[in-house]
Design a protein around this motif. Structure first.
Motif, PDB file in Angstrom:
ATOM      1  N   GLY A 247      11.116   5.347   4.850  1.00 58.72           N
ATOM      2  CA  GLY A 247      11.352   6.779   4.717  1.00 58.72           C
ATOM      3  C   GLY A 247      12.820   7.099   4.528  1.00 58.72           C
ATOM      4  N   LEU A 248      13.519   6.276   3.731  1.00 60.04           N
ATOM      5  CA  LEU A 248      14.937   6.492   3.465  1.00 60.04           C
ATOM      6  C   LEU A 248      15.158   6.459   1.964  1.00 60.04           C
TER       7      LEU A 248
ATOM      8  N   ALA B 254      13.271   1.161   1.202  1.00 62.66           N
ATOM      9  CA  ALA B 254      13.454   2.596   1.412  1.00 62.66           C
ATOM     10  C   ALA B 254      12.097   3.298   1.514  1.00 62.66           C
ATOM     11  N   ASP B 255      11.151   2.894   0.665  1.00 57.17           N
ATOM     12  CA  ASP B 255       9.819   3.492   0.719  1.00 57.17           C
ATOM     13  C   ASP B 255       9.092   3.114   2.002  1.00 57.17           C
TER      14      ASP B 255
ATOM     15  N   ARG C 103       7.737  11.603  -4.643  1.00 57.38           N
ATOM     16  CA  ARG C 103       8.119  11.011  -3.364  1.00 57.38           C
ATOM     17  C   ARG C 103       7.050  10.022  -2.947  1.00 57.38           C
ATOM     18  N   THR C 104       7.460   8.818  -2.571  1.00 53.24           N
ATOM     19  CA  THR C 104       6.435   7.866  -2.150  1.00 53.24           C
ATOM     20  C   THR C 104       6.753   7.252  -0.796  1.00 53.24           C
ATOM     21  N   GLN C 105       5.697   6.986  -0.070  1.00 56.48           N
ATOM     22  CA  GLN C 105       5.803   6.372   1.256  1.00 56.48           C
ATOM     23  C   GLN C 105       4.918   5.146   1.290  1.00 56.48           C
ATOM     24  N   MET C 106       5.505   4.035   1.655  1.00 58.40           N
ATOM     25  CA  MET C 106       4.680   2.853   1.852  1.00 58.40           C
ATOM     26  C   MET C 106       3.903   3.012   3.149  1.00 58.40           C
ATOM     27  N   VAL C 107       2.644   2.616   3.140  1.00 58.29           N
ATOM     28  CA  VAL C 107       1.837   2.714   4.361  1.00 58.29           C
ATOM     29  C   VAL C 107       1.230   1.359   4.752  1.00 58.29           C
ATOM     30  N   GLY C 108       1.509   0.357   3.942  1.00 60.30           N
ATOM     31  CA  GLY C 108       1.038  -0.970   4.305  1.00 60.30           C
ATOM     32  C   GLY C 108       1.796  -2.025   3.516  1.00 60.30           C
TER      33      GLY C 108
ATOM     34  N   LEU D 133       0.864  -1.169   0.000  1.00 58.40           N
ATOM     35  CA  LEU D 133       0.000   0.000   0.000  1.00 58.40           C
ATOM     36  C   LEU D 133       0.902   1.220   0.000  1.00 58.40           C
TER      37      LEU D 133
ATOM     38  N   GLN E 158       1.466   5.663  -0.795  1.00 58.63           N
ATOM     39  CA  GLN E 158       0.994   6.995  -1.128  1.00 58.63           C
ATOM     40  C   GLN E 158       2.098   7.703  -1.886  1.00 58.63           C
ATOM     41  N   THR E 159       1.733   8.466  -2.891  1.00 62.86           N
ATOM     42  CA  THR E 159       2.737   9.180  -3.667  1.00 62.86           C
ATOM     43  C   THR E 159       2.372  10.656  -3.767  1.00 62.86           C
TER      44      THR E 159
END
Lengths: 248, 248
Positions: free
Chosen positions: A199-200, A195-196, A78-83, A70, A72-73
């Motif tokens: 947060g790296l 990394a996603d 920039r993207t962050q995995m949230v699940g 899961l 968010q971009t």
DNA sequence: ATTCTTGCTTGATCTACGTCAAATACGTGC
DNA sequence: GCACGTATTTGACGTAGATCAAGCAAGAAT
């Protein structure tokens, strides 16, 4: 091989892996049959999108095999995995129409889906399904909050160590121990996806993994196969309160 | 003054503020009476702990007035806020025994509590309460995941701008507009608590607020009173997809 | 009025991590 | 074996934000 790939035919749940019972563990036979009637399987190729954020989502379901994420971009990429969805994890939000996040298959994925409308109707009639969903959602919320501490306050090294311990824990089906008691598992993600998750950047992930290896906290065989000779040492590196022996 | 402080006597919910109906909005009169019977109020002084992580928690409830925070702390003292509780927000995890996080009153707080055991029993008998709780938990999960993007990928300036827009949004009860349409509200937290919210230091928070003020994105009266002349501009600074006019 | 306290601001410096760039390893198909 | 693509590692360098350290403002206590 291990319990996670054992079929749960006895639960009337088709060929879903055992923890899929999450939803139907306490259902009566007639309820299980109703679940079976609204159930179908779908497969997704590695790298393909299962859902895009904002899409209407007309099913809920579980991952049967493979890994999905899961994410968010932001507009600039920039993207962050949230699940992170491993086999047996549940996807979907009963009562919500749209998907809130991108869901991507990072390996070939098989999903076991329930059509959402009838699933929701079934939920109304069978309260323990609603309770089970509440419980699962609370678990996810706990995981998200743990993750927030990691993202907001941990150093890169602690993030990597935390990630490794989380994978070791969640991926219990794959956990094995060597003769000497070392823990062994495979990383389910590329360095970039890690990394996603953390947060790296992928470079920092790579460097910190190398550092942990150099310091003897982990050993690597190839890029993905990890050996943890001393799990408590890893937990220390992660900065977690040593709840210690959850795998003892 | 505004709807948030209006009592909801008509809902049979005593003197709880209106959104407290979260739990009992669709209850029948007899169910509401049962809720009333297991309900009590408690107050906490600013700075006092409402619950410590790990404590047994024998109630669930809502914040009636004041501000409380959910935080996690590492052994060395680094702390990350994982929840911000404004009036009408729900606390507690039906079906769980222990508290997972520290809950702290950052101002004087009044809570409306339901004893957990009977509340859980009531839940079994009244499915729409369970559904409402699932919905609220999903909302919290969404908020947590938005927060993860902020913690993992946003710059300090974006974090501050995001925080301001989140407060403006949530604290809708306090939202006012000047003659010119500027948005006005008060910060509910100290700089230090904002830093714990955002995964920053208090110095960085202070500097970025000053920078936003210098750049005309916000105006300040005193330390806490914020004026936002152009909300869209703030959203841009926050790096959010301009869903734009949620407050239009 | 004056001292204290608590919250906030601002400056000078340091450093962990990001950025940019160049190898290296490992498949996979030919 | 060899070329090619993808994942990963490693190095050199830059910078956002942390850390350390002074002030400053405003309310409360004396």
């Amino acid at each position: 091989m291990n319990q996670s790939s054992a079929p749960c035919l006895t639960q009337g749940c088709g060929d879903c892996p055992i923890r899929h019972r999450a939803v139907c563990a306490r259902c009566e036979p007639d309820e299980l049959q109703l679940l079976d009637e609204i159930k179908y399987y779908r497969t997704y190729e590695a790298g393909s999108h299962i859902i895009w954020a904002g899409d209407r989502m007309d099913f809920v379901g579980s991952v049967v095999s493979g890994i999905a994420t899961l994410t968010q971009t932001m507009e600039d990429g920039r993207t962050q995995m949230v699940g992170l969805l491993l086999p047996s994890d549940f996807v979907g939000r009963p009562g919500r129409d749209g998907a809130a996040y991108d869901v991507t298959a990072t390996s070939d994925v098989m999903m076991c889906c329930f059509r959402k409308k009838p699933f929701e109707q079934l939920m109304v009639r069978t309260p323990h399904i609603a309770h089970r969903l509440l419980e699962m959602t609370l678990d996810e919320l706990d995981a998200a909050r743990e993750w927030m501490l990691l993202l907001g306050r941990k150093t890169a090294r602690e993030k990597i160590a935390s990630f490794l311990s989380i994978i070791a824990r969640r991926d219990a089906s794959l956990n094995l121990r060597t003769a000497k008691g070392a823990l062994v598992f495979d990383l389910p993600l590329t360095r970039e996806s890690m990394a996603d998750y953390l947060g790296l950047t992928l470079e920092t992930v790579s460097r910190q993994i190398s550092a942990l290896r150099k310091d003897g906290v982990i050993e690597l065989e190839g890029k993905r196969h990890v050996i943890v000779p001393d799990f408590d040492r890893l937990l220390e590196e992660a900065g977690d309160d040593s709840d210690g022996g959850m795998l003892a």
